[in-house]
Every structure is written in C-alpha cells, then in structure tokens.
Design a protein around this motif. Structure first.
Motif, PDB file in Angstrom:
ATOM      1  N   VAL A  26       0.851  -1.138   0.142  1.00 38.73           N
ATOM      2  CA  VAL A  26       0.062   0.140  -0.027  1.00 38.73           C
ATOM      3  C   VAL A  26       0.962   1.128   0.120  1.00 38.73           C
ATOM      4  O   VAL A  26       0.522   2.259  -0.600  1.00 38.73           O
ATOM      5  CB  VAL A  26      -1.192   0.156   1.015  1.00 38.73           C
ATOM      6  N   HIS A  27       1.887   1.017   0.794  1.00 39.94           N
ATOM      7  CA  HIS A  27       2.985   2.232   0.739  1.00 39.94           C
ATOM      8  C   HIS A  27       3.535   2.848  -0.712  1.00 39.94           C
ATOM      9  O   HIS A  27       3.572   3.664  -1.296  1.00 39.94           O
ATOM     10  CB  HIS A  27       3.944   2.105   1.621  1.00 39.94           C
ATOM     11  N   ALA A  28       3.702   1.660  -1.441  1.00 39.53           N
ATOM     12  CA  ALA A  28       4.467   1.811  -2.803  1.00 39.53           C
ATOM     13  C   ALA A  28       3.205   2.167  -3.746  1.00 39.53           C
ATOM     14  O   ALA A  28       3.343   3.009  -4.472  1.00 39.53           O
ATOM     15  CB  ALA A  28       4.719   0.336  -3.296  1.00 39.53           C
ATOM     16  N   THR A  33       1.114   6.535  -6.858  1.00 40.66           N
ATOM     17  CA  THR A  33       0.160   7.672  -7.134  1.00 40.66           C
ATOM     18  C   THR A  33       0.676   8.948  -7.344  1.00 40.66           C
ATOM     19  O   THR A  33       0.270   9.678  -8.153  1.00 40.66           O
ATOM     20  CB  THR A  33      -1.053   7.465  -6.054  1.00 40.66           C
ATOM     21  N   ALA A  34       1.468   9.139  -6.338  1.00 44.79           N
ATOM     22  CA  ALA A  34       1.933  10.739  -6.277  1.00 44.79           C
ATOM     23  C   ALA A  34       2.859  10.950  -7.413  1.00 44.79           C
ATOM     24  O   ALA A  34       2.948  11.779  -8.224  1.00 44.79           O
ATOM     25  CB  ALA A  34       2.748  10.833  -5.264  1.00 44.79           C
ATOM     26  N   PHE A  35       3.761   9.889  -7.784  1.00 41.27           N
ATOM     27  CA  PHE A  35       4.591   9.957  -8.999  1.00 41.27           C
ATOM     28  C   PHE A  35       3.676  10.155 -10.286  1.00 41.27           C
ATOM     29  O   PHE A  35       4.080  10.819 -11.162  1.00 41.27           O
ATOM     30  CB  PHE A  35       5.312   8.667  -9.305  1.00 41.27           C
ATOM     31  N   GLN A  36       2.518   9.739 -10.423  1.00 40.24           N
ATOM     32  CA  GLN A  36       1.676   9.390 -11.419  1.00 40.24           C
ATOM     33  C   GLN A  36       1.120  10.877 -11.573  1.00 40.24           C
ATOM     34  O   GLN A  36       1.137  11.704 -12.725  1.00 40.24           O
ATOM     35  CB  GLN A  36       0.804   8.561 -11.550  1.00 40.24           C
ATOM     36  N   ALA A  57       7.672   3.209  -8.092  1.00 39.69           N
ATOM     37  CA  ALA A  57       7.927   2.491  -6.828  1.00 39.69           C
ATOM     38  C   ALA A  57       7.788   0.891  -6.966  1.00 39.69           C
ATOM     39  O   ALA A  57       7.234   0.429  -7.487  1.00 39.69           O
ATOM     40  CB  ALA A  57       6.781   3.065  -5.799  1.00 39.69           C
ATOM     41  N   VAL A  58       8.636   0.295  -5.845  1.00 41.55           N
ATOM     42  CA  VAL A  58       8.786  -1.166  -5.846  1.00 41.55           C
ATOM     43  C   VAL A  58       8.261  -1.577  -4.317  1.00 41.55           C
ATOM     44  O   VAL A  58       8.912  -0.682  -3.517  1.00 41.55           O
ATOM     45  CB  VAL A  58      10.041  -1.534  -6.010  1.00 41.55           C
ATOM     46  N   ALA A  59       7.267  -2.565  -4.589  1.00 40.22           N
ATOM     47  CA  ALA A  59       7.180  -3.021  -3.011  1.00 40.22           C
ATOM     48  C   ALA A  59       7.560  -4.471  -2.895  1.00 40.22           C
ATOM     49  O   ALA A  59       7.589  -5.374  -3.902  1.00 40.22           O
ATOM     50  CB  ALA A  59       5.561  -3.193  -2.969  1.00 40.22           C
ATOM     51  N   VAL A  60       8.347  -4.804  -1.899  1.00 41.71           N
ATOM     52  CA  VAL A  60       8.928  -6.206  -1.904  1.00 41.71           C
ATOM     53  C   VAL A  60       8.321  -6.674  -0.368  1.00 41.71           C
ATOM     54  O   VAL A  60       8.280  -6.226   0.567  1.00 41.71           O
ATOM     55  CB  VAL A  60      10.564  -6.294  -1.523  1.00 41.71           C
ATOM     56  N   PHE A  61       7.672  -8.039  -0.598  1.00 43.98           N
ATOM     57  CA  PHE A  61       6.809  -8.523   0.627  1.00 43.98           C
ATOM     58  C   PHE A  61       7.076  -9.710   0.465  1.00 43.98           C
ATOM     59  O   PHE A  61       7.518 -10.638  -0.677  1.00 43.98           O
ATOM     60  CB  PHE A  61       5.509  -8.046   0.563  1.00 43.98           C
ATOM     61  N   THR A 115      -2.596  -6.072   1.002  1.00 48.54           N
ATOM     62  CA  THR A 115      -1.847  -6.257  -0.331  1.00 48.54           C
ATOM     63  C   THR A 115      -2.763  -6.391  -1.581  1.00 48.54           C
ATOM     64  O   THR A 115      -2.483  -5.873  -2.637  1.00 48.54           O
ATOM     65  CB  THR A 115      -1.000  -7.641  -0.272  1.00 48.54           C
ATOM     66  N   TYR A 116      -3.836  -7.197  -1.496  1.00 44.52           N
ATOM     67  CA  TYR A 116      -4.703  -7.497  -2.453  1.00 44.52           C
ATOM     68  C   TYR A 116      -5.569  -6.183  -2.865  1.00 44.52           C
ATOM     69  O   TYR A 116      -5.565  -5.968  -4.063  1.00 44.52           O
ATOM     70  CB  TYR A 116      -6.095  -8.482  -1.992  1.00 44.52           C
ATOM     71  N   GLU A 117      -5.695  -5.241  -2.141  1.00 47.50           N
ATOM     72  CA  GLU A 117      -6.369  -3.881  -2.017  1.00 47.50           C
ATOM     73  C   GLU A 117      -5.212  -3.062  -3.094  1.00 47.50           C
ATOM     74  O   GLU A 117      -5.873  -2.309  -3.902  1.00 47.50           O
ATOM     75  CB  GLU A 117      -6.360  -3.351  -0.942  1.00 47.50           C
ATOM     76  N   ALA A 118      -3.957  -3.355  -2.626  1.00 44.07           N
ATOM     77  CA  ALA A 118      -2.882  -2.458  -3.528  1.00 44.07           C
ATOM     78  C   ALA A 118      -2.906  -2.880  -4.882  1.00 44.07           C
ATOM     79  O   ALA A 118      -2.689  -2.068  -5.748  1.00 44.07           O
ATOM     80  CB  ALA A 118      -1.719  -2.570  -2.865  1.00 44.07           C
ATOM     81  N   LEU A 119      -3.036  -4.380  -4.958  1.00 43.15           N
ATOM     82  CA  LEU A 119      -2.804  -4.620  -6.544  1.00 43.15           C
ATOM     83  C   LEU A 119      -3.971  -4.369  -7.308  1.00 43.15           C
ATOM     84  O   LEU A 119      -3.680  -3.884  -8.429  1.00 43.15           O
ATOM     85  CB  LEU A 119      -2.732  -6.448  -6.445  1.00 43.15           C
ATOM     86  N   ASN A 120      -5.062  -4.176  -6.668  1.00 41.74           N
ATOM     87  CA  ASN A 120      -6.488  -3.851  -7.345  1.00 41.74           C
ATOM     88  C   ASN A 120      -6.191  -2.546  -7.761  1.00 41.74           C
ATOM     89  O   ASN A 120      -6.436  -2.089  -8.939  1.00 41.74           O
ATOM     90  CB  ASN A 120      -7.463  -4.262  -6.446  1.00 41.74           C
ATOM     91  N   TRP A 121      -6.042  -1.750  -6.943  1.00 34.74           N
ATOM     92  CA  TRP A 121      -5.860  -0.119  -7.106  1.00 34.74           C
ATOM     93  C   TRP A 121      -4.703  -0.007  -8.119  1.00 34.74           C
ATOM     94  O   TRP A 121      -4.674   0.886  -9.098  1.00 34.74           O
ATOM     95  CB  TRP A 121      -5.562   0.362  -5.852  1.00 34.74           C
ATOM     96  N   ALA A 122      -3.460  -0.601  -8.125  1.00 41.01           N
ATOM     97  CA  ALA A 122      -2.550  -0.454  -8.903  1.00 41.01           C
ATOM     98  C   ALA A 122      -3.065  -0.641 -10.418  1.00 41.01           C
ATOM     99  O   ALA A 122      -2.570   0.012 -11.268  1.00 41.01           O
ATOM    100  CB  ALA A 122      -1.130  -1.232  -8.548  1.00 41.01           C
ATOM    101  N   GLN A 123      -3.552  -1.968 -10.528  1.00 42.04           N
ATOM    102  CA  GLN A 123      -4.021  -2.283 -11.809  1.00 42.04           C
ATOM    103  C   GLN A 123      -5.158  -1.258 -12.370  1.00 42.04           C
ATOM    104  O   GLN A 123      -5.018  -0.920 -13.539  1.00 42.04           O
ATOM    105  CB  GLN A 123      -4.515  -3.526 -12.020  1.00 42.04           C
ATOM    106  N   VAL A 124      -6.119  -1.002 -11.543  1.00 37.73           N
ATOM    107  CA  VAL A 124      -7.328   0.072 -12.079  1.00 37.73           C
ATOM    108  C   VAL A 124      -6.470   1.311 -12.613  1.00 37.73           C
ATOM    109  O   VAL A 124      -6.894   1.893 -13.641  1.00 37.73           O
ATOM    110  CB  VAL A 124      -8.031   0.200 -10.859  1.00 37.73           C
ATOM    111  N   ARG A 125      -5.627   1.850 -11.796  1.00 38.32           N
ATOM    112  CA  ARG A 125      -4.895   3.176 -12.194  1.00 38.32           C
ATOM    113  C   ARG A 125      -3.667   2.965 -13.284  1.00 38.32           C
ATOM    114  O   ARG A 125      -3.090   3.927 -13.315  1.00 38.32           O
ATOM    115  CB  ARG A 125      -4.441   3.904 -10.841  1.00 38.32           C
ATOM    116  N   LYS A 126      -3.379   1.818 -13.354  1.00 39.78           N
ATOM    117  CA  LYS A 126      -2.189   1.581 -14.064  1.00 39.78           C
ATOM    118  C   LYS A 126      -1.068   2.413 -13.533  1.00 39.78           C
ATOM    119  O   LYS A 126      -0.182   3.132 -14.146  1.00 39.78           O
ATOM    120  CB  LYS A 126      -2.189   1.962 -15.662  1.00 39.78           C
TER     121      LYS A 126
END
Ligand code: TPP
Ligand code: MG
Length: 326
Positions: free
Chosen positions: A121-123, A128-131, A139-143, A153-164
């Motif tokens: 979520v931090h990534a 989002t700020a970079f965009q 940004a890179v998230a390592v987990f 994590t699932y929430e982040a994946l969803n949002w990242a793909q929706v917003r590219k």
C-alpha cells in the motif's frame, strides 16, 4: 542496461556483504551485544540485489523486516545501517527506528515496516504521487509470501492495476510465513497466479539466480516507467536461517533444507562460480574481495558501537516533520 564486468562484481559484493553482515549480527546477538532480534535473509540475497540493482536512486523502495540486501543495494550507507541496528544517533533513522524502521530519502527509502501488507500500500501511495506529478520515478514493493495474503496487499494490487500505477510488486516466496508453509495458505501452485484475478502481468522465477531477478525486474521497472502499469513478480527462494533468532526451526524437514542449502542452489556460490568461470575474478581476487568486505563490516561495527546514543532530551525528535525542522 546490459550488465558489465563491474556490475557483476558489484552485485557479488552486495550479496556477500549481506551474508557477512547478517552473520556478524547473529554472533553479536548470541554474545548479547546486539540490542534487538534479527531476521536473517541467508539464502535470499539474490532477491534484494537483483531488484535493487534495477532501480534508480530516485525510485522508491518499500520493504519490510528481511531487508538488508534491498537496503544496501538501493544505496544505504553500511555504517549508518549498522549504527541503526544499535539504535545510535549516527544511524540512518537517528537511532529511533532500529533495523525494521529504516529511512533514508536520499536513496529512495521512505520507510521500511514490520506490519505485513504495508509495503504494497505504501508503494501504491508513492506511485500515485509519481503519476499525478508526471514524474519518471517508480515505486517497488517487496514483501514475503505471508504478507502476500494480507488484505491490504490485495487492495493495493487492485488499485495499482485499475490506475495503471508505476509500481512493481515483488513477492519473495521463501516458502514460509514464520512456521507456516505456503501450501497450507494458498489455493494455487504459484502465488503469482493470483495476479491473474487483477488482470495484471505476472511471472514466477528463480529467486536464487541474481541475473534472472535483475532481468525480470528491470523489464517490469521499464514498463512501469513508460506508463504501462504494474507487474507482479514472484521470486522463489528459501530462508535458510530461522524466522528470527527466537525460532527453533523445527518445522522443516531435512531433505527440503538440504536441497536449498546445497552449493548448487546457494545464490552466492552460484555467482562465485560464474565470476570464476568467466574469468571476471581469479580465485585470489575473490579471496581478497571477501577479506575487504569482512573488514568493512568490522569497521561498521566499530563505528556503530563507538557512536553516541540519542540523548534523553532529544528522544521525541524526528517523530513529526515540523519537529525535525524546528
Ligand atoms: C499484519 C501483521 N500480522 C502478523 C505479523 C507477525 N509476523 C511478523 S513476520 C511474519 C511472517 C512473515 O512471513 P513472510 O511475509 O512470508 O515474510 P518472511 O518472514 O518469510 O520474509 C508474521 C506473521 C505482522 N508483523 N504483521
Ligand atoms: Mg516467507
């Protein structure tokens, strides 16, 4: 970027430094010198080095508790990291964070975190700020495999793909979340397959092969930088040490550990073989390099131990932005 000889030597140095650094911590922990527990990444060094090497200094890296190879490769100063390990004023987080809460914005490390799921979520927040700012940074998230199952994590994946978003998700699958084997908590063979549900590009690769990690991450990073959205990478690796120093390590069978401990699988031994075979280093050159790295670690320990503790009067500094700048 095509990797040249100097890059390979540097990647080796970073992997070997991580291993020696953590072994030193381990012995200092047993001697009662180190003030906190540790989370060794013994066996996983190729992951952090391969990922970190594909990033620019301005890119932001979010990682968590098993973080030494990521941090050093991103450019964090060895002495400042060691001093933080001892909660000293000269540490990269001024001794207020310890090894899990590492911060150095000058090398793109806003914060590392012990809360599983936070990295993704931090990534996304940074991406989002970079965009919005139309920045070139990513940004890179390592987990870990365990953190991959956190709702956040699932929430982040969803949002990242929706917003590219310009973000890369890297799951270091070392097959255990503390003592729980991945097969007990995943209905798929490969964790990366879950990215399919978010319509996200995904790959599973050998996390003990630093070149495979670097090449896959670099491709994903270039894609994100070009505005083509996120990628999910699963790096298969193995945690040879226990989860933390309080782990009796009794939940794994010997056959499994022996396979991963073998010189054939060990990421550092693999790199050594490559450097020798390609005559990038001679056996004497390799010994010399190792001795130099071991001395650097000793020097960092001397620096950390001789550094001052934060003063009691300043104990509450650095919690809030305005206080730092008062
Ligand atoms: C939200 C949350 N739940 C539980 C924990 C306790 N915890 C710390 S590390 C860990 C296991 C993590 O496993 P994994 O994500 O696979 O990373 P690894 O330790 O294998 O690198 C757990 C359960 C935590 N820190 N945060
Ligand atoms: Mg794990």
């Amino acid at each position: 970027m095509t990797l040249g000889k100097n890059d390979l030597i540097r990647m080796y140095e970073l992997m070997y430094t991580t291993r020696v650094y953590e072994e030193k911590l381990y012995f200092m922990f047993l001697e009662g010198i180190l003030p906190a527990s540790i989370h060794q990444s013994h066996g996983q060094e190729a992951c952090g080095v391969g990922v970190g090497y594909s990033l620019r200094k301005e890119d932001m890296l979010f990682t968590s508790h098993r973080n030494i190879s990521h941090l050093l490769t991103k450019g964090l100063d060895l002495k400042a990291l060691m001093a933080e390990q001892f909660f000293k004023e000269t540490g990269c987080s001024k001794g207020r964070g310890g090894t899990i809460h590492i911060n150095d914005m000058s090398v793109g490390i806003p914060v590392t975190h012990g809360i599983l799921g936070a990295a993704a979520v931090h990534a996304c927040g940074a991406a989002t700020a970079f965009q919005i700012k139309k920045s070139e940074n990513i940004a890179v998230a390592v987990f870990g495999d365990g953190a991959s199952n956190e709702g956040a994590t699932y929430e982040a994946l969803n949002w990242a793909q929706v917003r590219k978003l310009p973000v890369v998700f890297v799951c270091e699958n070392n097959f255990y979340g503390a003592s729980t084997h991945v097969s007990k908590v995943n209905p798929v063979e490969h964790i990366a397959e879950k990215a399919k549900g978010f319509n996200m590009e995904y790959y599973t690769l050998d996390g003990n092969d630093v070149f495979a990690v670097y090449n896959a991450t670099k491709k994903a990073v270039d894609k994100a930088r070009a505005g083509n959205g996120p990628t999910f990478l699963e790096l298969e690796t193995y945690r040879i040490a226990g989860h933390s120093r309080s782990d009796s390590n009794s939940y794994r069978d010997k056959e499994e550990s022996d396979y991963w401990i073998s010189d054939e699988r060990d990421p550092i031994k693999r790199m050594e073989r490559h450097l020798l075979k390609e005559a990038i280093l001679t056996p004497e050159g390799l010994d010399k390099k190792q001795a130099e790295i071991e001395e650097k670690i000793e020097e960092a320990v001397r620096f950390a131990i001789s550094s001052p503790d934060p003063s009691i009067e300043d104990a509450t500094l650095y919690n809030y932005y305005e206080r730092v700048n008062k």
